[in-house]
Design a protein around this motif. Sequence first.
Motif, short mmCIF file in Angstrom:
data_model
loop_
_atom_site.label_atom_id
_atom_site.label_comp_id
_atom_site.label_asym_id
_atom_site.label_seq_id
_atom_site.Cartn_x
_atom_site.Cartn_y
_atom_site.Cartn_z
N PRO A 61 0.82 -1.22 0.00
CA PRO A 61 0.00 0.00 0.00
C PRO A 61 0.85 1.27 0.00
O PRO A 61 2.07 1.23 0.25
N ALA A 62 0.21 2.37 -0.28
CA ALA A 62 0.90 3.67 -0.32
C ALA A 62 1.52 4.00 1.04
O ALA A 62 0.92 3.74 2.09
N LEU B 38 20.35 11.51 10.80
CA LEU B 38 19.74 10.58 11.74
C LEU B 38 18.22 10.54 11.55
O LEU B 38 17.60 9.48 11.60
N ASN B 39 17.63 11.70 11.29
CA ASN B 39 16.19 11.76 11.01
C ASN B 39 15.85 10.97 9.75
O ASN B 39 14.85 10.25 9.69
N LYS B 40 16.71 11.09 8.73
CA LYS B 40 16.49 10.36 7.48
C LYS B 40 16.62 8.85 7.72
O LYS B 40 15.81 8.05 7.24
N LEU B 41 17.63 8.46 8.48
CA LEU B 41 17.85 7.04 8.77
C LEU B 41 16.67 6.45 9.53
O LEU B 41 16.19 5.35 9.22
N ALA B 42 16.17 7.19 10.52
CA ALA B 42 15.04 6.70 11.32
C ALA B 42 13.79 6.56 10.46
O ALA B 42 13.06 5.56 10.55
N GLY B 43 13.53 7.56 9.63
CA GLY B 43 12.34 7.50 8.77
C GLY B 43 12.41 6.36 7.79
O GLY B 43 11.41 5.65 7.56
N MET B 44 13.58 6.17 7.20
CA MET B 44 13.77 5.06 6.27
C MET B 44 13.58 3.73 6.97
O MET B 44 12.93 2.80 6.46
N SER B 45 14.14 3.59 8.17
CA SER B 45 14.03 2.35 8.93
C SER B 45 12.58 2.03 9.28
O SER B 45 12.15 0.87 9.24
N ARG B 46 11.81 3.06 9.59
CA ARG B 46 10.40 2.85 9.93
C ARG B 46 9.62 2.29 8.74
O ARG B 46 8.73 1.46 8.89
N LEU C 199 7.32 -0.82 10.58
CA LEU C 199 6.95 -0.43 11.94
C LEU C 199 5.59 0.26 11.98
O LEU C 199 4.79 0.05 12.89
N GLU C 200 5.33 1.08 10.95
CA GLU C 200 4.06 1.80 10.90
C GLU C 200 3.10 1.04 9.99
O GLU C 200 3.35 0.88 8.80
N ASP C 201 2.00 0.60 10.55
CA ASP C 201 1.00 -0.14 9.77
C ASP C 201 0.33 0.75 8.73
O ASP C 201 -0.03 0.30 7.64
N ASP C 202 0.14 2.01 9.07
CA ASP C 202 -0.58 2.93 8.19
C ASP C 202 0.15 4.28 8.15
O ASP C 202 -0.23 5.22 8.84
N PRO C 203 1.23 4.38 7.34
CA PRO C 203 2.04 5.60 7.32
C PRO C 203 1.28 6.85 6.91
O PRO C 203 1.71 7.97 7.21
N LEU C 204 0.15 6.68 6.20
CA LEU C 204 -0.62 7.84 5.75
C LEU C 204 -1.93 8.00 6.52
O LEU C 204 -2.84 8.71 6.09
N GLY C 205 -2.00 7.35 7.66
CA GLY C 205 -3.23 7.42 8.46
C GLY C 205 -3.59 8.81 8.92
O GLY C 205 -4.77 9.11 9.17
N TRP C 206 -2.59 9.69 9.00
CA TRP C 206 -2.84 11.06 9.44
C TRP C 206 -3.76 11.83 8.49
O TRP C 206 -4.38 12.82 8.88
N VAL C 207 -3.88 11.37 7.24
CA VAL C 207 -4.78 12.04 6.29
C VAL C 207 -6.23 11.93 6.76
O VAL C 207 -7.02 12.87 6.60
N ASN C 208 -6.58 10.79 7.33
CA ASN C 208 -7.92 10.63 7.86
C ASN C 208 -8.21 11.59 8.99
O ASN C 208 -9.34 12.05 9.17
N GLU C 209 -7.18 11.91 9.77
CA GLU C 209 -7.35 12.88 10.85
C GLU C 209 -7.69 14.25 10.28
O GLU C 209 -8.50 14.99 10.83
#
Length: 324
Positions: free
Chosen positions: A88-89, A296-304, A309-319
């Motif tokens: 998924p996206a 470090l921010n880039k590394l953490a985001g890429m790792s996630r 780790l995040e089931d729904d990375p775009l879930g904030w759009v629903n908010e």
Amino acid sequence: MASIDSNTAAPALGGTLKNFAYDLQKQGKTAHLTDCDNQIWIPWSRFELTRMPMTNTSTPNPKELKALLKKPGIHILTYLIEPTESYPANCFLYLCRNQEYDLYCLSKNGRKAIKRGFRNVSIRRIPWEEFEEKGYPAYAETDIRHGYPEPAMEKFLEFVDQRKHSPFYEVWGTCDSEKLLSWLVLFKVDNWALFEASPSCDVALQNYANNALRYEVLRTLLVEEKRSEVLTGLSSINPNSDPKSLYIYNTRMGFEAVPMRRIFMPAAWLEIITKPKLAAHFWSLMTKILPQISALNKLAGMSRLISGLEDDPLGWVNELKDEN
């Protein structure tokens, strides 16, 4: 609508994807044009190659990917594919392809901000010599505003030097008296363009200079130059950033938020320290302790993203929809 003066620079000529590859290679950068000449891998951040144009979502050649990861100094490849049920996206690609782009195709809030910006600043293409002389304050204030250390002047001058002799790059700016309050560097390839960087002084945010700047540049590229699309990049993967504000800003300016699947392909050694979910938790924690380190921010985001780790990375759009 913009106030244009006689010190406006000529537009960049642009060119083909093939010539863009040659131009980057001439500067000593890693740039790989695929055999079919319809996509190019270019440096995007340190140790990383990304595929252009971003709207090309075809499946890359696995052998080609392996070869790219063997190039000196390259440890990460990133590209976009169409989202599927299995994949998924996990990001948004922001692009505008409205050939009739105009104030009246934007929301009331968008129009209001742009009009305020035009009342406060003049907008023009900036000659590279003037940009080199006056562009540093916006560059520095943007980093400081985002919590990073003040960058060295040499870093800005290197940024300018790598682009000022290229026929693919041009820079626009908002001006107030003798100051360059904000600027936007873009490059043109084939029939599309991409906004590469758009720093601003703090005062430019207060007087809506950036809104007016983006509007004028978009209108010029889409309506006057009749380019098929203009891109302004992807939603951020920084775990400490607010994706909502960028989404609201870009969509208010007329950009579409196109859901995409962003793929990161790290070198084997890097995959070991980014793929486990425990690693993603660790790197995310480190960004809380050391938020001023951008890598470090880039590394953490890429790792996630890699670890899932995040089931729904775009879930904030629903908010956002719920808030509206």
